[in-house]
Motif scaffolding. Structure first.
Motif, PDB file in Angstrom:
ATOM      1  N   ALA A   1      31.085  22.602  36.082  1.00 32.59           N
ATOM      2  CA  ALA A   1      30.704  22.928  34.700  1.00 32.59           C
ATOM      3  C   ALA A   1      31.730  23.867  34.072  1.00 32.59           C
ATOM      4  CB  ALA A   1      29.313  23.541  34.672  1.00 32.59           C
ATOM      5  N   LEU A   2      32.260  24.801  34.859  1.00 25.42           N
ATOM      6  CA  LEU A   2      33.314  25.699  34.358  1.00 25.42           C
ATOM      7  C   LEU A   2      34.544  24.904  33.941  1.00 25.42           C
ATOM      8  CD1 LEU A   2      33.379  28.799  36.730  1.00 25.42           C
ATOM      9  CD2 LEU A   2      33.153  28.825  34.258  1.00 25.42           C
ATOM     10  N   GLU A   3      34.956  23.970  34.777  1.00 26.26           N
ATOM     11  CA  GLU A   3      36.145  23.171  34.490  1.00 26.26           C
ATOM     12  C   GLU A   3      35.980  22.333  33.232  1.00 26.26           C
ATOM     13  OE1 GLU A   3      39.181  23.250  35.894  1.00 26.26           O
ATOM     14  OE2 GLU A   3      38.424  24.913  37.099  1.00 26.26           O
ATOM     15  N   TYR A   4      34.773  21.872  32.969  1.00 28.63           N
ATOM     16  CA  TYR A   4      34.517  21.055  31.784  1.00 28.63           C
ATOM     17  C   TYR A   4      34.158  21.891  30.557  1.00 28.63           C
ATOM     18  CZ  TYR A   4      34.757  16.667  34.328  1.00 28.63           C
ATOM     19  OH  TYR A   4      35.194  15.597  35.056  1.00 28.63           O
ATOM     20  N   GLY A   5      34.145  23.216  30.701  1.00 28.41           N
ATOM     21  CA  GLY A   5      33.858  24.094  29.573  1.00 28.41           C
ATOM     22  C   GLY A   5      32.379  24.174  29.229  1.00 28.41           C
ATOM     23  N   GLN A   6      31.516  23.752  30.136  1.00 36.62           N
ATOM     24  CA  GLN A   6      30.080  23.794  29.888  1.00 36.62           C
ATOM     25  C   GLN A   6      29.463  25.107  30.372  1.00 36.62           C
ATOM     26  OE1 GLN A   6      28.984  20.357  32.118  1.00 36.62           O
ATOM     27  NE2 GLN A   6      29.563  18.928  30.500  1.00 36.62           N
ATOM     28  N   ALA A   7      30.253  25.915  31.064  1.00 36.43           N
ATOM     29  CA  ALA A   7      29.755  27.187  31.604  1.00 36.43           C
ATOM     30  C   ALA A   7      30.821  28.251  31.406  1.00 36.43           C
ATOM     31  CB  ALA A   7      29.417  27.031  33.088  1.00 36.43           C
ATOM     32  N   MET A   8      30.426  29.487  31.650  1.00 37.28           N
ATOM     33  CA  MET A   8      31.375  30.599  31.551  1.00 37.28           C
ATOM     34  C   MET A   8      31.131  31.575  32.698  1.00 37.28           C
ATOM     35  SD  MET A   8      29.920  32.790  28.372  1.00 37.28           S
ATOM     36  CE  MET A   8      28.216  33.259  28.232  1.00 37.28           C
ATOM     37  N   THR A   9      32.150  32.339  33.006  1.00 41.57           N
ATOM     38  CA  THR A   9      32.051  33.358  34.044  1.00 41.57           C
ATOM     39  C   THR A   9      31.885  34.713  33.367  1.00 41.57           C
ATOM     40  OG1 THR A   9      33.493  32.097  35.495  1.00 41.57           O
ATOM     41  CG2 THR A   9      33.218  34.420  36.008  1.00 41.57           C
ATOM     42  N   VAL A  10      30.858  35.427  33.757  1.00 44.77           N
ATOM     43  CA  VAL A  10      30.637  36.790  33.275  1.00 44.77           C
ATOM     44  C   VAL A  10      30.886  37.700  34.466  1.00 44.77           C
ATOM     45  CG1 VAL A  10      28.963  38.401  32.306  1.00 44.77           C
ATOM     46  CG2 VAL A  10      28.923  36.005  31.604  1.00 44.77           C
ATOM     47  N   ARG A  11      31.809  38.628  34.293  1.00 42.80           N
ATOM     48  CA  ARG A  11      32.127  39.565  35.379  1.00 42.80           C
ATOM     49  C   ARG A  11      31.172  40.748  35.271  1.00 42.80           C
ATOM     50  NH1 ARG A  11      37.824  40.511  36.764  1.00 42.80           N
ATOM     51  NH2 ARG A  11      37.296  42.563  35.976  1.00 42.80           N
ATOM     52  N   VAL A  12      30.318  40.901  36.292  1.00 38.04           N
ATOM     53  CA  VAL A  12      29.348  41.999  36.303  1.00 38.04           C
ATOM     54  C   VAL A  12      29.920  43.106  37.182  1.00 38.04           C
ATOM     55  CG1 VAL A  12      26.989  42.686  36.871  1.00 38.04           C
ATOM     56  CG2 VAL A  12      27.432  40.408  35.940  1.00 38.04           C
ATOM     57  N   LEU A  13      30.102  44.280  36.576  1.00 37.53           N
ATOM     58  CA  LEU A  13      30.704  45.428  37.269  1.00 37.53           C
ATOM     59  C   LEU A  13      29.611  46.357  37.763  1.00 37.53           C
ATOM     60  CD1 LEU A  13      33.394  46.220  34.543  1.00 37.53           C
ATOM     61  CD2 LEU A  13      33.639  44.740  36.522  1.00 37.53           C
ATOM     62  N   LYS A  14      29.662  46.656  39.065  1.00 36.59           N
ATOM     63  CA  LYS A  14      28.708  47.599  39.640  1.00 36.59           C
ATOM     64  C   LYS A  14      29.324  48.998  39.638  1.00 36.59           C
ATOM     65  CE  LYS A  14      26.877  46.391  43.530  1.00 36.59           C
ATOM     66  NZ  LYS A  14      26.614  45.815  44.845  1.00 36.59           N
ATOM     67  N   ALA A  15      28.478  50.013  39.832  1.00 35.69           N
ATOM     68  CA  ALA A  15      28.934  51.403  39.813  1.00 35.69           C
ATOM     69  C   ALA A  15      29.935  51.691  40.924  1.00 35.69           C
ATOM     70  CB  ALA A  15      27.743  52.351  39.924  1.00 35.69           C
ATOM     71  N   ASP A  16      29.814  50.976  42.061  1.00 36.37           N
ATOM     72  CA  ASP A  16      30.736  51.222  43.174  1.00 36.37           C
ATOM     73  C   ASP A  16      32.073  50.502  42.999  1.00 36.37           C
ATOM     74  OD1 ASP A  16      30.033  48.595  43.634  1.00 36.37           O
ATOM     75  OD2 ASP A  16      29.221  48.921  45.639  1.00 36.37           O
ATOM     76  N   GLY A  17      32.285  49.867  41.843  1.00 36.84           N
ATOM     77  CA  GLY A  17      33.550  49.199  41.563  1.00 36.84           C
ATOM     78  C   GLY A  17      33.580  47.718  41.921  1.00 36.84           C
ATOM     79  N   GLU A  18      32.546  47.244  42.590  1.00 36.55           N
ATOM     80  CA  GLU A  18      32.498  45.823  42.956  1.00 36.55           C
ATOM     81  C   GLU A  18      32.331  44.970  41.701  1.00 36.55           C
ATOM     82  OE1 GLU A  18      29.784  42.666  45.513  1.00 36.55           O
ATOM     83  OE2 GLU A  18      29.361  44.806  45.670  1.00 36.55           O
ATOM     84  N   VAL A  19      33.059  43.858  41.663  1.00 38.40           N
ATOM     85  CA  VAL A  19      32.971  42.916  40.548  1.00 38.40           C
ATOM     86  C   VAL A  19      32.309  41.639  41.054  1.00 38.40           C
ATOM     87  CG1 VAL A  19      34.279  41.573  38.864  1.00 38.40           C
ATOM     88  CG2 VAL A  19      35.053  43.863  39.503  1.00 38.40           C
ATOM     89  N   MET A  20      31.242  41.226  40.359  1.00 44.44           N
ATOM     90  CA  MET A  20      30.543  39.997  40.733  1.00 44.44           C
ATOM     91  C   MET A  20      30.825  38.938  39.667  1.00 44.44           C
ATOM     92  SD  MET A  20      26.833  41.459  41.940  1.00 44.44           S
ATOM     93  CE  MET A  20      26.458  42.214  40.369  1.00 44.44           C
ATOM     94  N   PRO A  21      31.548  37.870  40.021  1.00 42.11           N
ATOM     95  CA  PRO A  21      31.772  36.795  39.040  1.00 42.11           C
ATOM     96  C   PRO A  21      30.541  35.895  38.972  1.00 42.11           C
ATOM     97  CG  PRO A  21      32.909  36.309  41.086  1.00 42.11           C
ATOM     98  CD  PRO A  21      32.255  37.644  41.266  1.00 42.11           C
ATOM     99  N   ILE A  22      29.805  35.965  37.884  1.00 45.32           N
ATOM    100  CA  ILE A  22      28.556  35.225  37.724  1.00 45.32           C
ATOM    101  C   ILE A  22      28.800  34.069  36.752  1.00 45.32           C
ATOM    102  CG2 ILE A  22      26.137  35.371  37.069  1.00 45.32           C
ATOM    103  CD1 ILE A  22      26.864  37.159  39.450  1.00 45.32           C
ATOM    104  N   VAL A  23      28.448  32.865  37.179  1.00 46.84           N
ATOM    105  CA  VAL A  23      28.634  31.672  36.347  1.00 46.84           C
ATOM    106  C   VAL A  23      27.301  31.319  35.694  1.00 46.84           C
ATOM    107  CG1 VAL A  23      29.291  29.241  36.337  1.00 46.84           C
ATOM    108  CG2 VAL A  23      30.469  30.834  37.849  1.00 46.84           C
ATOM    109  N   VAL A  24      27.322  31.206  34.368  1.00 49.21           N
ATOM    110  CA  VAL A  24      26.145  30.801  33.598  1.00 49.21           C
ATOM    111  C   VAL A  24      26.578  29.766  32.557  1.00 49.21           C
ATOM    112  CG1 VAL A  24      24.829  32.948  33.884  1.00 49.21           C
ATOM    113  CG2 VAL A  24      26.446  32.742  32.005  1.00 49.21           C
TER     114      VAL A  24
END
Length: 184
Positions: A86-109
Motif C-alpha cells: 500500500a505504501l508503494e502504491y501511495g495508498q498508505a503513509m508512514t508516520v514516525r512516532v517518537l518516544k521519550a527514550d529516542g526510539e522511532v517507531m515507523p507506523i504505517v496507516v
C-alpha cells in the motif's frame, strides 16, 4: 390434455435421469475424494510439519529480499506485506512516532486514517515487536493513552475521530509521545 400428460411423463423421466446422473456423479466424486485423501496422507507422512515450516520460511525469506519488501523483518506478517505494498502504491503513509527514550517507531496507516487508527497501529507495532524480541508480556494501552498524548507540531491529537490529514500530518511526519501533565 394428453400432450400435457406426456409432458409431465417426459419431465418425470428427465428428473429421474438427472437424479440417476447426479447419484453417479456424487459416487464418482466420493471415490475421487477417497483417493485424494490417501494421497494427502502419503504427502503428510512424507514431510513432517517442522520441515514444511522450514521450507515456507526459506521461501518467505527469498520473497522479503525483493527490493519492494526489503524493509520488512524475516518473520513478516501478511498485514506488514500488505502495508508495504500500500505504501508503494501511495495508498498508505508512514508516520514516525517518537518516544521519550529516542526510539522511532515507523507506523504505517492508510492515507485517510484517523487518530484512533494510528493508536491501534501503534499497539499492533508494539505487539509484533514484543513477539519478535521478547520482553514485556502485556502493555496496558488504557493506561498508556490515559498518561500520554500524541503530539504533532505542538498540537495534541485528542479527537480520536479526526483524520490525521486534518491535523496536517503527511507521509514521513513525526508525531511525539508526550506525557500528560497532571492537573492539581
Amino acid at each position: 390434455m394428453q400432450d400435457g400428460g406426456a409432458d409431465e411423463n417426459l419431465l418425470g423421466e428427465t428428473a429421474f435421469i438427472k437424479d440417476e446422473t447426479l447419484d453417479e456423479a456424487v459416487e464418482e466424486t466420493s471415490l475421487t475424494a477417497d483417493a485424494g485423501d490417501v494421497e494427502e496422507e502419503d504427502d503428510e507422512e512424507a514431510l513432517p510439519h517442522s520441515e514444511i515450516l522450514d521450507i515456507f520460511e526459506e521461501g518467505l525469506a527469498r520473497i522479503v529480499q525483493d527490493p519492494l519488501l526489503c524493509d520488512l523483518p524475516i518473520q513478516v506478517t501478511l498485514e506488514e506485506v500488505n502495508s508495504q505494498i500500500a505504501l508503494e502504491y501511495g495508498q498508505a503513509m508512514t508516520v514516525r512516532v517518537l518516544k521519550a527514550d529516542g526510539e522511532v517507531m515507523p507506523i504505517v496507516v492508510v492515507q485517510n486514517a484517523t487518530v484512533l487508527e494510528l493508536k491501534k497501529a501503534i499497539c499492533r507495532f508494539m505487539e509484533l515487536k514484543q513477539q519478535r524480541e521478547g520482553g514485556v508480556k502485556h502493555i496496558s494501552w488504557r493506561y498508556v493513552w490515559r498518561t500520554y498524548h500524541l503530539v504533532f507540531q505542538g498540537e495534541k491529537l485528542e479527537d480520536d475521530k479526526m483524520r490525521l490529514k486534518d491535523y496536517g500530518i503527511r507521509n514521513r511526519d513525526d508525531v511525539t509521545f508526550m506525557k500528560k501533565l497532571r492537573k492539581k
